[in-house]
Motif scaffolding. Structure first.
Motif, PDB file in Angstrom:
ATOM      1  N   ALA A  70       0.729  -1.056   0.025  1.00 61.06           N
ATOM      2  CA  ALA A  70      -0.071   0.384   0.164  1.00 61.06           C
ATOM      3  C   ALA A  70       1.043   1.120  -0.120  1.00 61.06           C
ATOM      4  CB  ALA A  70      -1.251  -0.297   1.533  1.00 61.06           C
ATOM      5  N   TYR A  71       1.834   1.154   0.362  1.00 57.87           N
ATOM      6  CA  TYR A  71       3.030   2.280   0.433  1.00 57.87           C
ATOM      7  C   TYR A  71       3.985   2.422  -0.815  1.00 57.87           C
ATOM      8  CZ  TYR A  71       0.633   2.594   4.971  1.00 57.87           C
ATOM      9  OH  TYR A  71      -0.182   2.844   5.745  1.00 57.87           O
ATOM     10  N   VAL A  72       4.029   1.093  -1.328  1.00 58.23           N
ATOM     11  CA  VAL A  72       5.209   1.380  -2.578  1.00 58.23           C
ATOM     12  C   VAL A  72       4.916   3.355  -3.330  1.00 58.23           C
ATOM     13  CG1 VAL A  72       5.335   0.807  -4.976  1.00 58.23           C
ATOM     14  CG2 VAL A  72       5.349  -0.866  -2.949  1.00 58.23           C
ATOM     15  N   GLY A  73       6.331   4.159  -3.086  1.00 59.56           N
ATOM     16  CA  GLY A  73       5.865   4.907  -4.452  1.00 59.56           C
ATOM     17  C   GLY A  73       6.140   6.575  -3.036  1.00 59.56           C
ATOM     18  N   LYS A  74       6.212   5.795  -1.968  1.00 58.13           N
ATOM     19  CA  LYS A  74       5.604   6.606  -0.701  1.00 58.13           C
ATOM     20  C   LYS A  74       7.183   7.043  -0.256  1.00 58.13           C
ATOM     21  CE  LYS A  74       1.028   7.269  -1.244  1.00 58.13           C
ATOM     22  NZ  LYS A  74       0.852   7.918  -1.987  1.00 58.13           N
TER      23      LYS A  74
ATOM     24  N   GLU B 156      10.017   2.040  -3.038  1.00 56.47           N
ATOM     25  CA  GLU B 156      10.530   1.463  -4.532  1.00 56.47           C
ATOM     26  C   GLU B 156       9.830   0.070  -4.849  1.00 56.47           C
ATOM     27  OE1 GLU B 156      13.802   2.625  -8.194  1.00 56.47           O
ATOM     28  OE2 GLU B 156      14.148   0.984  -7.148  1.00 56.47           O
ATOM     29  N   LYS B 157       9.572  -0.740  -4.200  1.00 53.88           N
ATOM     30  CA  LYS B 157       9.305  -2.258  -5.130  1.00 53.88           C
ATOM     31  C   LYS B 157       9.243  -3.015  -3.677  1.00 53.88           C
ATOM     32  CE  LYS B 157       8.249  -4.813  -9.183  1.00 53.88           C
ATOM     33  NZ  LYS B 157       7.809  -4.777  -9.666  1.00 53.88           N
TER      34      LYS B 157
ATOM     35  N   TYR C 109       8.878  -7.300  -3.347  1.00 60.58           N
ATOM     36  CA  TYR C 109       8.807  -8.932  -3.952  1.00 60.58           C
ATOM     37  C   TYR C 109       8.608  -9.781  -3.190  1.00 60.58           C
ATOM     38  CZ  TYR C 109      11.849  -6.178  -7.237  1.00 60.58           C
ATOM     39  OH  TYR C 109      12.383  -5.250  -8.962  1.00 60.58           O
ATOM     40  N   PRO C 110       8.493 -11.186  -3.851  1.00 55.69           N
ATOM     41  CA  PRO C 110       8.195 -12.318  -2.574  1.00 55.69           C
ATOM     42  C   PRO C 110       8.570 -12.527  -1.534  1.00 55.69           C
ATOM     43  CG  PRO C 110       8.009 -12.221  -5.148  1.00 55.69           C
ATOM     44  CD  PRO C 110       8.519 -11.657  -5.097  1.00 55.69           C
ATOM     45  N   ASN C 111      10.161 -11.700  -1.919  1.00 56.12           N
ATOM     46  CA  ASN C 111      10.555 -12.746  -0.286  1.00 56.12           C
ATOM     47  C   ASN C 111      11.549 -11.247  -0.371  1.00 56.12           C
ATOM     48  OD1 ASN C 111      10.403 -15.304  -0.608  1.00 56.12           O
ATOM     49  ND2 ASN C 111      11.916 -15.412  -1.867  1.00 56.12           N
ATOM     50  N   ILE C 112      11.491  -9.885  -0.319  1.00 52.62           N
ATOM     51  CA  ILE C 112      12.232  -8.555  -0.176  1.00 52.62           C
ATOM     52  C   ILE C 112      11.577  -7.383  -1.152  1.00 52.62           C
ATOM     53  CG2 ILE C 112      14.776  -9.779  -0.337  1.00 52.62           C
ATOM     54  CD1 ILE C 112      14.612  -8.116  -2.882  1.00 52.62           C
ATOM     55  N   PHE C 113      12.259  -6.212  -0.108  1.00 51.08           N
ATOM     56  CA  PHE C 113      11.404  -4.910  -0.556  1.00 51.08           C
ATOM     57  C   PHE C 113      12.554  -3.997  -0.790  1.00 51.08           C
ATOM     58  CE2 PHE C 113      10.873  -4.615   4.037  1.00 51.08           C
ATOM     59  CZ  PHE C 113      11.884  -3.832   4.091  1.00 51.08           C
ATOM     60  N   VAL C 114      12.695  -3.280  -1.724  1.00 53.43           N
ATOM     61  CA  VAL C 114      14.166  -2.805  -1.931  1.00 53.43           C
ATOM     62  C   VAL C 114      13.183  -0.899  -2.126  1.00 53.43           C
ATOM     63  CG1 VAL C 114      15.496  -1.601  -3.685  1.00 53.43           C
ATOM     64  CG2 VAL C 114      14.637  -3.752  -4.159  1.00 53.43           C
ATOM     65  N   VAL C 115      14.422  -0.133  -0.848  1.00 53.43           N
ATOM     66  CA  VAL C 115      14.334   1.006  -0.750  1.00 53.43           C
ATOM     67  C   VAL C 115      15.582   2.620  -1.279  1.00 53.43           C
ATOM     68  CG1 VAL C 115      14.033   3.295   1.091  1.00 53.43           C
ATOM     69  CG2 VAL C 115      13.530   1.021   1.265  1.00 53.43           C
ATOM     70  N   LYS C 116      15.209   3.392  -1.768  1.00 52.45           N
ATOM     71  CA  LYS C 116      15.508   4.054  -2.968  1.00 52.45           C
ATOM     72  C   LYS C 116      15.806   5.050  -2.289  1.00 52.45           C
ATOM     73  CE  LYS C 116      14.588   6.319  -6.895  1.00 52.45           C
ATOM     74  NZ  LYS C 116      14.096   7.287  -8.229  1.00 52.45           N
ATOM     75  N   LEU C 117      16.869   5.483  -1.451  1.00 53.17           N
ATOM     76  CA  LEU C 117      17.926   6.227  -0.573  1.00 53.17           C
ATOM     77  C   LEU C 117      18.063   7.690  -1.097  1.00 53.17           C
ATOM     78  CD1 LEU C 117      19.390   4.548   1.619  1.00 53.17           C
ATOM     79  CD2 LEU C 117      17.189   5.209   1.970  1.00 53.17           C
ATOM     80  N   ASP C 118      17.803   9.031  -1.259  1.00 49.07           N
ATOM     81  CA  ASP C 118      18.272  10.059  -2.039  1.00 49.07           C
ATOM     82  C   ASP C 118      19.672  10.251  -1.167  1.00 49.07           C
ATOM     83  OD1 ASP C 118      18.292  10.876  -4.118  1.00 49.07           O
ATOM     84  OD2 ASP C 118      16.056  12.368  -3.777  1.00 49.07           O
ATOM     85  N   GLU C 119      20.956   9.734  -1.305  1.00 46.61           N
ATOM     86  CA  GLU C 119      22.084  10.253  -0.338  1.00 46.61           C
ATOM     87  C   GLU C 119      22.701  11.687  -0.662  1.00 46.61           C
ATOM     88  OE1 GLU C 119      23.926   7.508   2.140  1.00 46.61           O
ATOM     89  OE2 GLU C 119      21.656   6.356   2.063  1.00 46.61           O
ATOM     90  N   LYS C 120      22.589  11.669  -1.612  1.00 45.41           N
ATOM     91  CA  LYS C 120      23.585  12.880  -2.259  1.00 45.41           C
ATOM     92  C   LYS C 120      22.416  13.701  -3.246  1.00 45.41           C
ATOM     93  CE  LYS C 120      27.569  12.072  -0.703  1.00 45.41           C
ATOM     94  NZ  LYS C 120      29.396  11.712  -0.778  1.00 45.41           N
ATOM     95  N   LYS C 121      22.379  14.852  -3.231  1.00 49.70           N
ATOM     96  CA  LYS C 121      22.085  14.914  -5.145  1.00 49.70           C
ATOM     97  C   LYS C 121      22.326  14.327  -6.169  1.00 49.70           C
ATOM     98  CE  LYS C 121      22.041  19.892  -3.638  1.00 49.70           C
ATOM     99  NZ  LYS C 121      21.258  20.884  -3.279  1.00 49.70           N
ATOM    100  N   ASN C 122      23.643  14.089  -6.660  1.00 50.88           N
ATOM    101  CA  ASN C 122      23.480  13.740  -7.779  1.00 50.88           C
ATOM    102  C   ASN C 122      23.529  11.632  -7.840  1.00 50.88           C
ATOM    103  OD1 ASN C 122      23.153  15.701  -9.234  1.00 50.88           O
ATOM    104  ND2 ASN C 122      25.246  16.476  -9.234  1.00 50.88           N
TER     105      ASN C 122
END
Length: 92
Positions: free
Chosen positions: A16-20, A41-42, A44-57
Motif C-alpha cells: 500500500a505504500y509503494v512509491g511513498k 520503490e518495489k 517482491y515476494p521475499n524482499i522490498f527495495v528502498v531508494k535512498l537519496d544520499e546526495k544530490k546526484n
C-alpha cells in the motif's frame, strides 16, 4: 506455516505504500543503527527495495527481507505532511 502468513501480511502492508516517502531505521549490529529517508520503490515476494537519496546526484538502493521487519531489525515509518505513521517494526 504461521510465519509464512505473517510475512505475507507484512508484504501486503508494504504494498500500500509503494512509491511513498518513508523513514528507514535499520539495526546493522554492534550498536550500529542507520536512519535514512527514501522512497519505497518495489516489493517482491521475499524482499522490498528502498531508494535512498544520499546526495544530490547519487541514488542508492537497499533491500531488506520481510523477516528483518519481523525480527525488528528494520523499522519503517511513512512520512506524511500531517505527521508520521509507523507501518512496520516496533509498534510502541
Amino acid at each position: 506455516m504461521a510465519a509464512k502468513g505473517i510475512l505475507s501480511a507484512i508484504k501486503e502492508d508494504l504494498d500500500a505504500y509503494v512509491g511513498k516517502k518513508i523513514r528507514l531505521k535499520a539495526n546493522r549490529g554492534r550498536k550500529k543503527v542507520i536512519e535514512r529517508v527514501g522512497i519505497l520503490e518495489k516489493t517482491y515476494p521475499n524482499i522490498f527495495v528502498v531508494k535512498l537519496d544520499e546526495k544530490k546526484n547519487s541514488v542508492r538502493r537497499v533491500s531488506f527481507s520481510y523477516t528483518d521487519i519481523l525480527t525488528e531489525a528494520v523499522e519503517l515509518t511513512v512520512c506524511r505532511e500531517d505527521g508520521e505513521v509507523k507501518i512496520c517494526g516496533n509498534k510502541s
